[in-house]
Scaffold this motif. Structure first.
Motif, PDB file in Angstrom:
ATOM      1  N   HIS A 132       1.255  -4.790  11.796  1.00 49.20           N
ATOM      2  CA  HIS A 132       1.169  -5.246  10.423  1.00 49.20           C
ATOM      3  C   HIS A 132       2.549  -5.101   9.786  1.00 49.20           C
ATOM      4  O   HIS A 132       3.441  -4.507  10.369  1.00 49.20           O
ATOM      5  CB  HIS A 132       0.121  -4.446   9.643  1.00 49.20           C
ATOM      6  CG  HIS A 132       0.392  -2.980   9.608  1.00 49.20           C
ATOM      7  ND1 HIS A 132      -0.148  -2.100  10.520  1.00 49.20           N
ATOM      8  CD2 HIS A 132       1.160  -2.232   8.786  1.00 49.20           C
ATOM      9  CE1 HIS A 132       0.259  -0.882  10.264  1.00 49.20           C
ATOM     10  NE2 HIS A 132       1.076  -0.931   9.218  1.00 49.20           N
ATOM     11  N   ASN A 133       2.722  -5.665   8.585  1.00 52.06           N
ATOM     12  CA  ASN A 133       4.043  -5.682   7.948  1.00 52.06           C
ATOM     13  C   ASN A 133       5.101  -6.148   8.959  1.00 52.06           C
ATOM     14  O   ASN A 133       6.181  -5.574   9.087  1.00 52.06           O
ATOM     15  CB  ASN A 133       4.417  -4.299   7.412  1.00 52.06           C
ATOM     16  CG  ASN A 133       3.509  -3.833   6.308  1.00 52.06           C
ATOM     17  OD1 ASN A 133       2.396  -3.398   6.576  1.00 52.06           O
ATOM     18  ND2 ASN A 133       3.954  -3.941   5.067  1.00 52.06           N
ATOM     19  N   CYS A 186      -1.311  -0.383  -4.009  1.00 49.95           N
ATOM     20  CA  CYS A 186      -0.779  -0.044  -2.690  1.00 49.95           C
ATOM     21  C   CYS A 186      -1.101   1.408  -2.359  1.00 49.95           C
ATOM     22  O   CYS A 186      -0.762   2.309  -3.136  1.00 49.95           O
ATOM     23  CB  CYS A 186       0.729  -0.270  -2.688  1.00 49.95           C
ATOM     24  SG  CYS A 186       1.548   0.303  -1.181  1.00 49.95           S
ATOM     25  N   CYS A 213       0.214   3.223  -0.001  1.00 51.78           N
ATOM     26  CA  CYS A 213       1.473   3.953   0.222  1.00 51.78           C
ATOM     27  C   CYS A 213       2.034   4.452  -1.101  1.00 51.78           C
ATOM     28  O   CYS A 213       2.510   5.591  -1.208  1.00 51.78           O
ATOM     29  CB  CYS A 213       2.504   3.055   0.896  1.00 51.78           C
ATOM     30  SG  CYS A 213       2.023   2.332   2.463  1.00 51.78           S
ATOM     31  N   CYS A 244      -0.053  -5.212  -3.595  1.00 49.18           N
ATOM     32  CA  CYS A 244      -0.440  -5.730  -2.281  1.00 49.18           C
ATOM     33  C   CYS A 244      -1.295  -6.980  -2.427  1.00 49.18           C
ATOM     34  O   CYS A 244      -2.261  -6.982  -3.195  1.00 49.18           O
ATOM     35  CB  CYS A 244      -1.197  -4.672  -1.485  1.00 49.18           C
ATOM     36  SG  CYS A 244      -0.171  -3.282  -0.996  1.00 49.18           S
ATOM     37  N   HIS A 297       9.793  -7.436   0.198  1.00 46.54           N
ATOM     38  CA  HIS A 297       8.566  -8.115   0.625  1.00 46.54           C
ATOM     39  C   HIS A 297       8.436  -8.041   2.146  1.00 46.54           C
ATOM     40  O   HIS A 297       9.387  -8.308   2.878  1.00 46.54           O
ATOM     41  CB  HIS A 297       8.578  -9.582   0.193  1.00 46.54           C
ATOM     42  CG  HIS A 297       9.111  -9.799  -1.191  1.00 46.54           C
ATOM     43  ND1 HIS A 297       8.449  -9.380  -2.322  1.00 46.54           N
ATOM     44  CD2 HIS A 297      10.273 -10.366  -1.618  1.00 46.54           C
ATOM     45  CE1 HIS A 297       9.166  -9.691  -3.390  1.00 46.54           C
ATOM     46  NE2 HIS A 297      10.262 -10.286  -2.990  1.00 46.54           N
ATOM     47  N   GLY A 335       5.362  -8.876   5.453  1.00 51.36           N
ATOM     48  CA  GLY A 335       4.070  -9.504   5.721  1.00 51.36           C
ATOM     49  C   GLY A 335       4.080 -10.298   7.003  1.00 51.36           C
ATOM     50  O   GLY A 335       5.024 -10.247   7.787  1.00 51.36           O
ATOM     51  N   VAL A 363      -1.438 -10.826   4.945  1.00 48.74           N
ATOM     52  CA  VAL A 363      -1.178  -9.854   3.883  1.00 48.74           C
ATOM     53  C   VAL A 363       0.309  -9.834   3.565  1.00 48.74           C
ATOM     54  O   VAL A 363       1.148  -9.935   4.465  1.00 48.74           O
ATOM     55  CB  VAL A 363      -1.634  -8.443   4.305  1.00 48.74           C
ATOM     56  CG1 VAL A 363      -1.254  -7.397   3.249  1.00 48.74           C
ATOM     57  CG2 VAL A 363      -3.132  -8.410   4.556  1.00 48.74           C
ATOM     58  N   CYS A 383       2.963  -7.307   1.413  1.00 46.26           N
ATOM     59  CA  CYS A 383       3.185  -6.075   0.657  1.00 46.26           C
ATOM     60  C   CYS A 383       4.543  -6.158  -0.031  1.00 46.26           C
ATOM     61  O   CYS A 383       5.476  -6.753   0.505  1.00 46.26           O
ATOM     62  CB  CYS A 383       3.142  -4.866   1.579  1.00 46.26           C
ATOM     63  SG  CYS A 383       1.566  -4.620   2.406  1.00 46.26           S
ATOM     64  N   ASN A 384       4.638  -5.540  -1.187  1.00 46.11           N
ATOM     65  CA  ASN A 384       5.884  -5.515  -1.953  1.00 46.11           C
ATOM     66  C   ASN A 384       6.315  -4.053  -2.045  1.00 46.11           C
ATOM     67  O   ASN A 384       5.693  -3.263  -2.740  1.00 46.11           O
ATOM     68  CB  ASN A 384       5.662  -6.143  -3.320  1.00 46.11           C
ATOM     69  CG  ASN A 384       5.216  -7.591  -3.204  1.00 46.11           C
ATOM     70  OD1 ASN A 384       6.010  -8.479  -2.941  1.00 46.11           O
ATOM     71  ND2 ASN A 384       3.918  -7.834  -3.355  1.00 46.11           N
ATOM     72  N   CYS A 385       7.368  -3.738  -1.299  1.00 49.88           N
ATOM     73  CA  CYS A 385       7.618  -2.361  -0.907  1.00 49.88           C
ATOM     74  C   CYS A 385       8.882  -1.775  -1.536  1.00 49.88           C
ATOM     75  O   CYS A 385       9.866  -2.477  -1.755  1.00 49.88           O
ATOM     76  CB  CYS A 385       7.774  -2.289   0.610  1.00 49.88           C
ATOM     77  SG  CYS A 385       6.530  -3.202   1.549  1.00 49.88           S
ATOM     78  N   CYS A 415       6.791   3.405   0.928  1.00 51.14           N
ATOM     79  CA  CYS A 415       6.191   2.505   1.924  1.00 51.14           C
ATOM     80  C   CYS A 415       6.106   3.157   3.300  1.00 51.14           C
ATOM     81  O   CYS A 415       7.126   3.531   3.895  1.00 51.14           O
ATOM     82  CB  CYS A 415       7.013   1.223   1.995  1.00 51.14           C
ATOM     83  SG  CYS A 415       6.507   0.088   3.298  1.00 51.14           S
TER      84      CYS A 415
END
Length: 328
Positions: free
Chosen positions: A130-131, A155, A157, A171, A207, A209, A221, A223-225, A230
């Protein structure tokens, strides 16, 4: 105490959280989980179905459909904690204990996701990962256009790490097949989702994904980390996976002649690729920014903040493909 011990044993929670488990479940919910257990025993008729359904929604119970009916078993604290951190009154737990929970959860995260080592050792095409990719904001907008659903959630995290003041609701689930009856969150329209990505980019969040073949298979998905909360970035640094996971596909190119030395890039970079120059001659000449491309993870939040367009994102070429530049 007997009930608490039984409940803790069934959900496999760490010992240090026992004094705080009453925040996660009521006594009636604890009794139900203890009776059903991990083996999946049937609940006595004295327990109302509404109690069972609530326990399921809180991840205190898991369920499986068999032959048209549901069977239940005790949930696992790893999932219970994440749901409580996202949607429960998590900050009622003392900060020192929340720090312990973050450390415990991060260790569990590494243990449960052993595919990270496979990524590091062989650099495969991210099976069961993932990510997967570090993404530019323009790519995320494309993914939003291709999404079959847009569900925004806090999120885990962020909620568990709690190391910074950045936004928490960050997320995006972009595949309706990944949304279940206990996913939570809220739906967004495409325009609203793109506005959110722009706002988070301005805020300084990266970002990530996938999947890598999202144009064929559809996005999953995003995610904005940040770099401090994160789990994927924390794990990647710990495991020495820079560039491999989440995979860097771009690297910044810094034009010193265009640089105004505003140092916005220095303030935004989580990895120290941009720093204050220690070269006296450079500083005397008004060039305060130093750039080390070896430390760049290719997130692009430096380029989007540069007022003089002195930073451009260059796609890292793969075999047989040319380098491609993306402006700020």
């Amino acid at each position: 105490m007997i009930l608490l011990d039984e409940f803790s044993a069934e959900i496999e929670s760490p010992d240090f959280i026992k004094p705080y488990l009453h925040f996660f479940a009521t006594q009636e919910e604890m009794k139900l989980v203890a009776l059903i257990g991990r083996a999946g025993r049937s609940a006595p008729s004295s327990f109302e179905s509404t109690l069972r359904d609530r326990a399921y929604q809180l991840y205190l119970l898991d369920r499986e459909e068999r032959n048209g009916s549901f069977s239940y078993k005790a949930g696992n604290f790893y999932n219970i904690l994440k749901h409580f951190a996202l949607f429960g009154n998590y900050h009622v737990i003392p900060q020192s204990v929340r720090r312990q929970l973050d450390a415990w959860d991060f260790a569990e995260y590494l243990r449960r996701n052993d595919n990270f080592r496979k990524v590091i050792d062989t650099r495969p095409d991210y099976d069961a990962c993932h990510n997967e990719w570090v993404l530019l904001a323009s790519e995320v907008e494309e993914m939003i256009d291709a999404a079959t659903a847009i569900r925004l959630l806090p999120c885990d995290c962020k909620m568990l790490g709690d190391n910074c003041t950045h936004s928490r609701e960050i997320c995006l689930i972009l595949d309706r097949r990944l949304i279940s009856d206990r996913t939570g969150g809220r739906n967004l329209g495409r325009h609203e989702a793109k506005q959110l990505i722009s706002s988070l980019e301005t805020e300084g969040l990266m970002h990530t994904g996938g999947p890598p073949n999202w144009r064929e298979a559809g996005p999953s998905v995003v995610c904005n980390c940040c770099g401090c909360c994160c789990y994927p970035f924390r794990a990647s640094r710990l495991l020495g996976a820079k560039g491999k996971w989440p995979r860097s596909r771009y690297v910044a190119a810094h034009d010193a002649a265009l640089c105004s030395s505003c140092c916005a890039c220095v303030k935004r970079c989580y990895f120290g690729a941009f720093s204050f120059s220690s070269d006296a001659a450079e500083v005397t000449a008004g060039r305060r920014v130093s750039f080390n491309p070896q430390l760049c993870w290719g997130c692009g939040i430096c380029a989007s903040a540069c007022p003089t367009h002195a930073i451009r994102m260059t796609k890292i070429p793969t075999a047989g493909s040319p380098a491609i530049e993306h402006g700020s």
